[in-house]
Design an enzyme around this catalytic site. Structure first.
Site, short mmCIF file in Angstrom:
data_model
loop_
_atom_site.label_atom_id
_atom_site.label_comp_id
_atom_site.label_asym_id
_atom_site.label_seq_id
_atom_site.Cartn_x
_atom_site.Cartn_y
_atom_site.Cartn_z
N HIS A 299 6.85 17.70 107.76
CA HIS A 299 8.04 18.51 107.47
C HIS A 299 8.41 18.36 106.00
CE1 HIS A 299 11.71 20.58 108.23
NE2 HIS A 299 12.50 19.52 108.23
N GLN B 193 16.40 27.19 108.88
CA GLN B 193 15.13 27.91 108.90
C GLN B 193 14.86 28.61 110.23
OE1 GLN B 193 13.02 23.89 108.64
NE2 GLN B 193 11.46 25.12 109.63
N CYS C 281 9.83 25.46 106.56
CA CYS C 281 10.51 24.35 105.88
C CYS C 281 10.06 24.22 104.45
CB CYS C 281 10.25 23.04 106.62
SG CYS C 281 8.50 22.66 106.82
#
Ligand SMILES: *[C@@H]1O[C@H](CO)[C@@H](O)[C@H](O)[C@H]1NC(C)=O
Ligand SMILES: *[C@@H]1O[C@H](CO)[C@@H](O)[C@H](O)[C@H]1NC(C)=O
Length: 464
Positions: free
Chosen positions: A408, A255, A261
């Protein structure tokens, strides 16, 4: 046009917090430091809806005349009822907003706020302009909702990291790495020289972005006896990368320094589900840039949520192939090739039915029966240096870099038990390139909601 060039200039100069200050209003309809809790949202709301004459290109930046006014009462845990006692369901979307599904229509809006990530007030008794559409996804309107009982405005948590720190370069903390490796034997840490090309801001973005830092994940729901019984029939070890020699997971990606993400995890989920549904006849890689640049349901490089992307965006707008808008890792204007075909999902939900209903047992069962799922967890300082083994948070701080703890998004692909120690783990695909961790994957402790990993999996049905 003028705004757009300011937008581009700022993006090129420095992403993130400064960008959010500049484009708070129309350009970044999705940017949100709102921090609203379940108890703020639960209760009775008035929904003010415009004419149902739009399609999925509708722009809700300005509302237009209100033609429908509805009263919806949102109750525990996920029931909604209108003034005629018709029933539906609702869910929180993290601390950012809520989705209501009733009378063949689906409504989503972010909660209202003023300010930016450095300093914001949340107005949890009203929404920003949201989107409403029917079950066919063809009949669209805009809406705004007000709670009938006021909720006092509250300040959101301030970032402790200041702008000048965000622009510093990240440094590996070799002392911390040494300490991780001597204090426990479950996992090993190492320095990643390639991380030092990133600023602290970009490393925060890689871990989830500032939009995700404001709260803790929900605790898992207790497993029902039925859930426990079904799990007892599952294999001890399972991995979608090797089902009788077949791999149903697409390659690991990177990324970069963008807080994207959530779109890598979301695309990876739909990709895996399409591979499974077609017995590997289709091996799509979907465009993450299309989401970063074009979706009003995410915050671009400042973060976003699997539920809204693997779920709602993939249902509303569909996903395009990578080559239709190749990844740049910047908040570029939307320029997806409109001639590209789109792939949709037919259904989506937080696993268990709503935000807060997840647990290990239902994750195990759904993973084995349906395929990989996007999940999320808190990234702490020590995680960046994960090399291999079964991760758990050691409590170690990186002394060189001031970090926020961010949430995340990643893809769950398997699980197992370590034969010598008996430690249970999940196997997870990250989006930090295949030179990180165990060939781009990591394992994390299972069964104890480590870093919130068992708190908010997203389930979808992809249409191949
Ligand atoms: C959308 O659905 C409503 C009923 O909910 C109907 O009255 C309206 O004509 C539909 N609009 C379009 C554009 O199909
Ligand atoms: C919702 O509440 C806000 C603040 O109280 C108010 O300014 C706004 O006009 C209300 N919206 C509608 C559609 O009534």
């Amino acid at each position: 046009m003028r705004l757009l060039s300011v937008f581009q200039l700022t993006t090129n100069m420095m992403r993130g917090v400064v960008l959010l200050l500049v484009c708070w209003s129309a350009l970044c309809a999705g940017d949100t430091p709102a921090n609203c809790m379940y108890e703020d949202i639960r209760g009775t709301w008035t929904f003010y809806e415009t004419e149902r004459s739009g399609d999925n290109t509708i722009n809700c930046d300005t509302l237009g005349p209100i033609v429908h006014t509805k009263t919806f009462t949102l109750s525990f845990p996920d029931t909604v009822m209108d003034e005629l006692n018709n029933e539906g369901t609702w869910t929180m979307v993290w601390n950012q907003g809520f989705e209501v599904n009733i009378n063949e229509r689906s409504y989503f809006a972010f909660s209202d706020y003023e300010g930016n990530f450095g300093n914001a007030m949340s107005y949890c008794d009203r929404t920003s302009n949201g989107w409403s559409r029917d079950k066919t996804i063809r009949n669209w309107s805009c809406f705004v909702a007000n709670k009938t009982t006021p909720v006092a405005p509250h300040p959101t948590r301030k970032m402790t990291v200041v702008e000048s720190q965000l622009q510093q370069h990240y440094h590996n903390d070799h002392n911390m790495i040494h300490n991780i490796n001597t204090m426990q034997t479950s996992w090993t840490a190492k320095a990643y020289p390639q991380h030092e090309k990133y600023t602290v801001q970009e490393m925060l973005n890689r871990g989830g972005g500032v939009a995700s830092m404001l709260t803790s994940p929900p605790t898992p729901a207790p497993a029902t006896p039925e859930q426990k019984a079904r799990v007892s029939l599952l294999p001890d070890n399972f991995d979608w990368r090797d089902i009788s020699g077949e791999n149903y997971v697409t390659p690991v990606r990177d990324q970069g320094g963008c807080g994207s993400c959530y779109t890598f995890a979301s695309m990876a989920q739909v990709e895996a589900r399409i591979k499974i549904a077609t017995n590997n006849q289709r091996t799509d890689v979907f465009s993450t840039q299309d989401v970063v640049s074009c979706s009003v349901l995410s915050q671009g490089c400042a973060g976003g949520f699997n539920f809204l992307i693997a779920g709602r965006y993939a249902q509303d707008q569909g996903l395009v192939a990578e080559e239709c808008n190749t990844y740049t890792g910047n908040d570029d204007p939307c320029n997806t090739d409109t001639s590209c075909g789109r792939t949709y999902v037919s259904d989506y939900e937080y696993l268990g039915g709503y935000f807060g209903a997840c647990n290990e047992e239902i994750m195990l069962q759904t993973l084995v029966e349906n395929g990989p799922m996007s999940v999320s967890y808190m990234v702490y300082d020590d995680f960046h240096n994960y090399e291999g083994g079964i991760y758990h948070y050691t409590g170690m701080k990186n002394e060189f870099n001031p970090f926020e703890n961010v949430n995340h998004a990643v893809l769950l692909v398997g699980y197992g038990v370590e034969p010598t120690t008996g430690e249970k783990f999940w196997i997870i695909k990250n989006s930090w390139s295949d030179t990180w961790g165990e060939d781009g994957y990591f394992r994390i402790r299972r069964g104890t909601n480590e870093c919130g990993i068992e708190s908010m999996a997203v389930e979808i049905t992809a249409i191949p």
